[in-house]
Design an enzyme around this catalytic site. Structure first.
Site, PDB file in Angstrom:
ATOM      1  N   ASP A 153      89.397  30.615   8.227  1.00  0.00           N
ATOM      2  CA  ASP A 153      88.883  30.218   6.915  1.00  0.00           C
ATOM      3  C   ASP A 153      87.646  29.364   7.174  1.00  0.00           C
ATOM      4  O   ASP A 153      87.756  28.256   7.706  1.00  0.00           O
ATOM      5  CB  ASP A 153      89.992  29.426   6.200  1.00  0.00           C
ATOM      6  CG  ASP A 153      89.561  28.899   4.849  1.00  0.00           C
ATOM      7  OD1 ASP A 153      88.336  28.813   4.588  1.00  0.00           O
ATOM      8  OD2 ASP A 153      90.448  28.555   4.047  1.00  0.00           O
ATOM      9  N   VAL A 154      86.464  29.873   6.823  1.00  0.00           N
ATOM     10  CA  VAL A 154      85.234  29.143   7.189  1.00  0.00           C
ATOM     11  C   VAL A 154      85.121  27.793   6.482  1.00  0.00           C
ATOM     12  O   VAL A 154      84.352  26.931   6.911  1.00  0.00           O
ATOM     13  CB  VAL A 154      83.952  29.978   6.951  1.00  0.00           C
ATOM     14  CG1 VAL A 154      83.956  31.254   7.758  1.00  0.00           C
ATOM     15  CG2 VAL A 154      83.717  30.267   5.472  1.00  0.00           C
TER      16      VAL A 154
ATOM     17  N   ASN B 211      78.274  35.315   5.928  1.00  0.00           N
ATOM     18  CA  ASN B 211      78.359  36.170   4.738  1.00  0.00           C
ATOM     19  C   ASN B 211      79.425  35.695   3.755  1.00  0.00           C
ATOM     20  O   ASN B 211      79.280  35.877   2.555  1.00  0.00           O
ATOM     21  CB  ASN B 211      78.660  37.613   5.174  1.00  0.00           C
ATOM     22  CG  ASN B 211      79.119  38.467   4.018  1.00  0.00           C
ATOM     23  OD1 ASN B 211      78.314  38.902   3.196  1.00  0.00           O
ATOM     24  ND2 ASN B 211      80.417  38.700   3.893  1.00  0.00           N
TER      25      ASN B 211
ATOM     26  N   TYR C  40      77.753  27.913  -8.075  1.00  0.00           N
ATOM     27  CA  TYR C  40      77.392  29.004  -7.151  1.00  0.00           C
ATOM     28  C   TYR C  40      75.878  28.976  -6.904  1.00  0.00           C
ATOM     29  O   TYR C  40      75.425  29.015  -5.753  1.00  0.00           O
ATOM     30  CB  TYR C  40      77.805  30.343  -7.775  1.00  0.00           C
ATOM     31  CG  TYR C  40      77.423  31.561  -6.977  1.00  0.00           C
ATOM     32  CD1 TYR C  40      78.135  31.925  -5.836  1.00  0.00           C
ATOM     33  CD2 TYR C  40      76.359  32.380  -7.361  1.00  0.00           C
ATOM     34  CE1 TYR C  40      77.799  33.058  -5.102  1.00  0.00           C
ATOM     35  CE2 TYR C  40      76.014  33.516  -6.639  1.00  0.00           C
ATOM     36  CZ  TYR C  40      76.737  33.848  -5.514  1.00  0.00           C
ATOM     37  OH  TYR C  40      76.395  34.966  -4.782  1.00  0.00           O
TER      38      TYR C  40
ATOM     39  N   LYS D 244      73.707  28.308  -3.378  1.00  0.00           N
ATOM     40  CA  LYS D 244      72.768  29.279  -2.807  1.00  0.00           C
ATOM     41  C   LYS D 244      71.372  28.643  -2.693  1.00  0.00           C
ATOM     42  O   LYS D 244      70.633  28.901  -1.740  1.00  0.00           O
ATOM     43  CB  LYS D 244      72.744  30.559  -3.644  1.00  0.00           C
ATOM     44  CG  LYS D 244      74.074  31.308  -3.632  1.00  0.00           C
ATOM     45  CD  LYS D 244      74.515  31.730  -2.221  1.00  0.00           C
ATOM     46  CE  LYS D 244      75.720  32.644  -2.225  1.00  0.00           C
ATOM     47  NZ  LYS D 244      76.130  33.065  -0.881  1.00  0.00           N
TER      48      LYS D 244
HETATM   49  P1  NAD Z   1      83.292  39.913  -1.696  1.00  0.00           P
HETATM   50  O1  NAD Z   1      84.069  38.969  -2.531  1.00  0.00           O
HETATM   51  O2  NAD Z   1      83.603  41.366  -1.775  1.00  0.00           O
HETATM   52  O3  NAD Z   1      83.336  39.491  -0.160  1.00  0.00           O
HETATM   53  C1  NAD Z   1      83.336  38.154   0.248  1.00  0.00           C
HETATM   54  C2  NAD Z   1      84.254  38.069   1.444  1.00  0.00           C
HETATM   55  O4  NAD Z   1      84.251  36.704   1.906  1.00  0.00           O
HETATM   56  C3  NAD Z   1      85.704  38.420   1.077  1.00  0.00           C
HETATM   57  O5  NAD Z   1      86.250  39.283   2.039  1.00  0.00           O
HETATM   58  C4  NAD Z   1      86.405  37.067   1.105  1.00  0.00           C
HETATM   59  O6  NAD Z   1      87.775  37.142   1.438  1.00  0.00           O
HETATM   60  C5  NAD Z   1      85.586  36.353   2.182  1.00  0.00           C
HETATM   61  N1  NAD Z   1      85.784  34.910   2.115  1.00  0.00           N
HETATM   62  C6  NAD Z   1      85.828  34.120   1.021  1.00  0.00           C
HETATM   63  N2  NAD Z   1      86.105  32.859   1.374  1.00  0.00           N
HETATM   64  C7  NAD Z   1      86.241  32.852   2.730  1.00  0.00           C
HETATM   65  C8  NAD Z   1      86.541  31.853   3.679  1.00  0.00           C
HETATM   66  N3  NAD Z   1      86.787  30.589   3.289  1.00  0.00           N
HETATM   67  N4  NAD Z   1      86.579  32.184   4.987  1.00  0.00           N
HETATM   68  C9  NAD Z   1      86.349  33.460   5.401  1.00  0.00           C
HETATM   69  N5  NAD Z   1      86.074  34.465   4.524  1.00  0.00           N
HETATM   70  C10 NAD Z   1      86.034  34.151   3.210  1.00  0.00           C
HETATM   71  O7  NAD Z   1      81.774  39.642  -2.085  1.00  0.00           O
HETATM   72  P2  NAD Z   1      80.392  40.270  -1.614  1.00  0.00           P
HETATM   73  O8  NAD Z   1      79.707  40.711  -2.844  1.00  0.00           O
HETATM   74  O9  NAD Z   1      80.565  41.208  -0.479  1.00  0.00           O
HETATM   75  O10 NAD Z   1      79.680  38.924  -1.138  1.00  0.00           O
HETATM   76  C11 NAD Z   1      79.271  38.671   0.193  1.00  0.00           C
HETATM   77  C12 NAD Z   1      78.178  37.620   0.167  1.00  0.00           C
HETATM   78  O11 NAD Z   1      77.064  38.144  -0.572  1.00  0.00           O
HETATM   79  C13 NAD Z   1      78.577  36.331  -0.541  1.00  0.00           C
HETATM   80  O12 NAD Z   1      78.054  35.223   0.148  1.00  0.00           O
HETATM   81  C14 NAD Z   1      77.916  36.472  -1.908  1.00  0.00           C
HETATM   82  O13 NAD Z   1      77.627  35.227  -2.485  1.00  0.00           O
HETATM   83  C15 NAD Z   1      76.662  37.229  -1.544  1.00  0.00           C
HETATM   84  N6  NAD Z   1      76.051  37.925  -2.664  1.00  0.00           N
HETATM   85  C16 NAD Z   1      76.682  38.969  -3.286  1.00  0.00           C
HETATM   86  C17 NAD Z   1      76.034  39.598  -4.334  1.00  0.00           C
HETATM   87  C18 NAD Z   1      76.628  40.764  -5.080  1.00  0.00           C
HETATM   88  O14 NAD Z   1      76.038  41.201  -6.073  1.00  0.00           O
HETATM   89  N7  NAD Z   1      77.758  41.310  -4.648  1.00  0.00           N
HETATM   90  C19 NAD Z   1      74.787  39.172  -4.769  1.00  0.00           C
HETATM   91  C20 NAD Z   1      74.192  38.100  -4.113  1.00  0.00           C
HETATM   92  C21 NAD Z   1      74.831  37.494  -3.068  1.00  0.00           C
END
Ligand code: NAD
Length: 250
Positions: free
Chosen positions: A63-64, A90, A155, A159
């Site tokens: 857990d990061v 990520n 959020y 960021k």
């Molecule tokens: P997602 O929710 O599908 O994936 C995020 C992953 O991070 C999940 O597997 C989750 O279990 C894991 N996670 C959460 N907390 C954690 C922790 N404490 N330790 C380890 N792992 C943990 O979301 P996504 O869309 O794939 O997002 C990935 C990244 O991209 C994030 O940082 C998100 O903010 C960023 N992002 C996503 C979007 C979008 O439109 N999907 C847009 C901009 C930025």
């Protein structure tokens, strides 16, 4: 193969953007530590996909947001692969909460994963990279590092902090041959936002604001992630690439 012989840690790689990057890195020849905190099945499936294509990977729970988990993540990666050349921060969470209903727990949970976890993991991995002669750190931020998102103030604040984290780390770590850059995705369809983005009125409203006229897929982030992890970006540090189909132009 642009990442042949390299070792990468990708946090939150059990699904979504992290999963796509892990698979994309393995496709370019990297050995990948597929980190997860809750998505164990997804992480194991990511590993199987990589191995089926002839790549090397293993799933590792950490857990990061728990700084005590970082040592385990780093030491297991070193034990298994002998180096850490690339870190992708990520893992991220977003919580829907209007400003007037803000709760300290939302702040703490979001900051702990998106900022504190990412920052201290980068610091821990950078110590290893400095010893080994260099590396690449890639932070997955968001277009909301420069444009606020309604009902996601905390959020967006995290960021925004990540944007400065990239610059601050890049400045201090360049002398150790460590490159630090960010990727800021626009609207990418993942489990994080699937309910929101597939609701017809919202989807159409969003599409009207995206010059490329489509919502992105996790695979759309892979090209920038490979570039920032590879030797092709050896004169790039402290910058953030916006991968958003032009959304920020609107
Ligand atoms: P997602 O929710 O599908 O994936 C995020 C992953 O991070 C999940 O597997 C989750 O279990 C894991 N996670 C959460 N907390 C954690 C922790 N404490 N330790 C380890 N792992 C943990 O979301 P996504 O869309 O794939 O997002 C990935 C990244 O991209 C994030 O940082 C998100 O903010 C960023 N992002 C996503 C979007 C979008 O439109 N999907 C847009 C901009 C930025």
């Amino acid at each position: 193969m642009r990442l042949k012989g390299k070792t990468a840690i990708v946090t939150g790689a059990g699904r979504g953007i992290g999963r796509a990057i892990a698979i994309g890195y393995a496709h370019e020849g990297a050995r990948v530590v597929v980190n997860y905190s809750r998505s164990r099945d997804g992480a194991e499936e990511t590993v199987r996909t990589i191995q089926a294509a002839g790549g090397e990977a293993f799933a590792l729970e950490a857990d990061v947001s728990r700084l005590q988990d970082h040592d385990h993540l780093i030491s297991r990666a070193m034990e298994e692969f002998g180096a850490i050349d690339i870190l992708v921060n990520n893992a991220g969470i977003e919580i829907n909460e209007p400003v007037l209903e803000s709760k300290p727990e939302t702040w703490e949970a979001t900051v702990d994963v998106n900022l504190k976890g990412a920052y201290f993991l980068a610091c821990g991995v950078a110590r290893v990279m400095a010893r080994l002669g260099g590396g690449k750190i890639v932070n997955i931020s968001s277009i909301h590092d420069v444009e606020p998102l309604r009902n996601r103030a905390v959020y967006s604040i995290t960021k925004g902090g990540m944007l400065m984290m990239v610059k601050s780390l890049a400045l201090e770590l360049a002398g150790h041959n460590i490159h630090v850059n960010g990727i800021s995705p626009g609207a990418i369809l993942t489990d994080m936002n699937r309910k929101h983005l597939t609701e017809p009125a919202r989807r159409d409203g969003l599409l009207a604001r995206i010059p490329m006229k489509r919502i992105g897929d996790p695979e759309d982030i892979v090209g920038a992630a490979v570039f920032l992890a590879s030797a092709e970006s050896n004169y790039v540090t402290g910058t953030t690439i916006y991968v958003d189909g032009g959304l920020l132009l609107f």
